[in-house]
Scaffold this motif. Structure first.
Motif, PDB file in Angstrom:
ATOM      1  N   VAL A 181      11.218 -15.923  42.550  1.00  0.00           N
ATOM      2  CA  VAL A 181      11.030 -14.541  43.002  1.00  0.00           C
ATOM      3  C   VAL A 181      11.335 -13.560  41.884  1.00  0.00           C
ATOM      4  CG1 VAL A 181      11.944 -12.745  44.553  1.00  0.00           C
ATOM      5  CG2 VAL A 181      11.428 -15.029  45.452  1.00  0.00           C
ATOM      6  N   THR A 182      12.475 -13.744  41.213  1.00  0.00           N
ATOM      7  CA  THR A 182      12.939 -12.765  40.220  1.00  0.00           C
ATOM      8  C   THR A 182      12.391 -12.993  38.812  1.00  0.00           C
ATOM      9  OG1 THR A 182      14.880 -14.098  39.683  1.00  0.00           O
ATOM     10  CG2 THR A 182      15.133 -12.445  41.448  1.00  0.00           C
ATOM     11  N   GLY A 183      12.030 -14.237  38.506  1.00  0.00           N
ATOM     12  CA  GLY A 183      11.659 -14.576  37.133  1.00  0.00           C
ATOM     13  C   GLY A 183      12.869 -14.876  36.261  1.00  0.00           C
ATOM     14  N   TRP A 184      14.069 -14.893  36.845  1.00  0.00           N
ATOM     15  CA  TRP A 184      15.298 -15.192  36.117  1.00  0.00           C
ATOM     16  C   TRP A 184      15.523 -16.697  36.151  1.00  0.00           C
ATOM     17  CZ3 TRP A 184      18.520 -11.368  39.507  1.00  0.00           C
ATOM     18  CH2 TRP A 184      18.064 -10.063  39.305  1.00  0.00           C
ATOM     19  N   VAL A 244      21.668 -18.431  39.198  1.00  0.00           N
ATOM     20  CA  VAL A 244      20.462 -17.825  38.642  1.00  0.00           C
ATOM     21  C   VAL A 244      20.954 -16.728  37.713  1.00  0.00           C
ATOM     22  CG1 VAL A 244      18.368 -16.507  39.127  1.00  0.00           C
ATOM     23  CG2 VAL A 244      19.029 -18.395  40.633  1.00  0.00           C
ATOM     24  N   GLU A 245      20.593 -16.841  36.437  1.00  0.00           N
ATOM     25  CA  GLU A 245      21.113 -15.935  35.411  1.00  0.00           C
ATOM     26  C   GLU A 245      20.233 -14.697  35.286  1.00  0.00           C
ATOM     27  OE1 GLU A 245      21.052 -18.729  32.173  1.00  0.00           O
ATOM     28  OE2 GLU A 245      23.140 -19.289  32.558  1.00  0.00           O
ATOM     29  N   ALA A 246      20.798 -13.556  35.620  1.00  0.00           N
ATOM     30  CA  ALA A 246      20.093 -12.285  35.528  1.00  0.00           C
ATOM     31  C   ALA A 246      20.272 -11.684  34.139  1.00  0.00           C
ATOM     32  CB  ALA A 246      20.630 -11.321  36.575  1.00  0.00           C
ATOM     33  N   PRO A 247      19.336 -10.830  33.737  1.00  0.00           N
ATOM     34  CA  PRO A 247      19.507 -10.153  32.447  1.00  0.00           C
ATOM     35  C   PRO A 247      20.661  -9.154  32.532  1.00  0.00           C
ATOM     36  CG  PRO A 247      17.577  -9.299  33.595  1.00  0.00           C
ATOM     37  CD  PRO A 247      18.095 -10.444  34.405  1.00  0.00           C
ATOM     38  N   SER A 248      21.462  -9.093  31.489  1.00  0.00           N
ATOM     39  CA  SER A 248      22.593  -8.177  31.440  1.00  0.00           C
ATOM     40  C   SER A 248      22.082  -6.743  31.534  1.00  0.00           C
ATOM     41  CB  SER A 248      23.349  -8.381  30.134  1.00  0.00           C
ATOM     42  OG  SER A 248      24.468  -7.540  30.096  1.00  0.00           O
ATOM     43  N   PRO A 249      22.729  -5.882  32.259  1.00  0.00           N
ATOM     44  CA  PRO A 249      24.008  -5.972  32.952  1.00  0.00           C
ATOM     45  C   PRO A 249      23.880  -6.325  34.442  1.00  0.00           C
ATOM     46  CG  PRO A 249      23.372  -3.696  32.926  1.00  0.00           C
ATOM     47  CD  PRO A 249      22.248  -4.477  32.242  1.00  0.00           C
ATOM     48  N   VAL A 250      22.742  -6.822  34.873  1.00  0.00           N
ATOM     49  CA  VAL A 250      22.520  -7.154  36.281  1.00  0.00           C
ATOM     50  C   VAL A 250      23.364  -8.380  36.647  1.00  0.00           C
ATOM     51  CG1 VAL A 250      20.768  -7.863  37.975  1.00  0.00           C
ATOM     52  CG2 VAL A 250      20.179  -6.215  36.169  1.00  0.00           C
ATOM     53  N   PRO A 251      24.026  -8.367  37.814  1.00  0.00           N
ATOM     54  CA  PRO A 251      24.807  -9.548  38.206  1.00  0.00           C
ATOM     55  C   PRO A 251      23.900 -10.731  38.511  1.00  0.00           C
ATOM     56  CG  PRO A 251      24.864  -7.884  39.946  1.00  0.00           C
ATOM     57  CD  PRO A 251      24.144  -7.279  38.787  1.00  0.00           C
TER      58      PRO A 251
END
Length: 124
Positions: free
Chosen positions: A23-26, A41-48
């Protein structure tokens, strides 16, 4: 203080993390694998990040907190179609004939989330 993760209790952490990754592409963390009790699921910084943790009990009531997603590369309706093709199901459709509104979906384990109109649609 910063929010490090948003945590989901679930039955199958890897499967649900894979859905949300799609869904997110993360990406799902390189150290996580099917069968793990916790999957990130690793989000781009600074997103949790989104952390999925196995619990024995199933979901029994409406979420008290949920995401409101706003697509960036697609319209709301295109995003709803895309996410449903990934395994989400329709919960409530709040779209109006004038093009306003949002759609409430459920992920494969029943967690509610909304898809709103994109910024481009809001500016039109």
């Amino acid at each position: 203080m910063i929010i490090r993760h948003v945590t989901f209790d679930c039955a199958d952490p890897y499967a649900l993390a894979t859905f949300w990754s799609d869904v997110t592409g993360w990406p799902v963390s390189d150290v996580d694998k099917p069968g793990d009790a916790e999957v990130l699921v690793e989000a781009p910084s600074p997103v949790p990040g989104l952390l999925f943790i196995r619990v024995p009990e199933g979901k029994t009531a409406k979420n008290r907190v949920h995401f409101d997603w706003m697509p960036v590369e697609r319209t709301r309706d295109e995003e709803v179609d895309r996410v449903m093709a990934l395994g989400a199901t329709l919960h409530e459709d709040h779209r109006t004939p004038e093009g306003l509104g949002w759609v409430t979906l459920r992920d494969p384990e029943g967690n509610e989330f909304c898809v709103e109109r994109s910024a481009a649609e809001r500016g039109a």
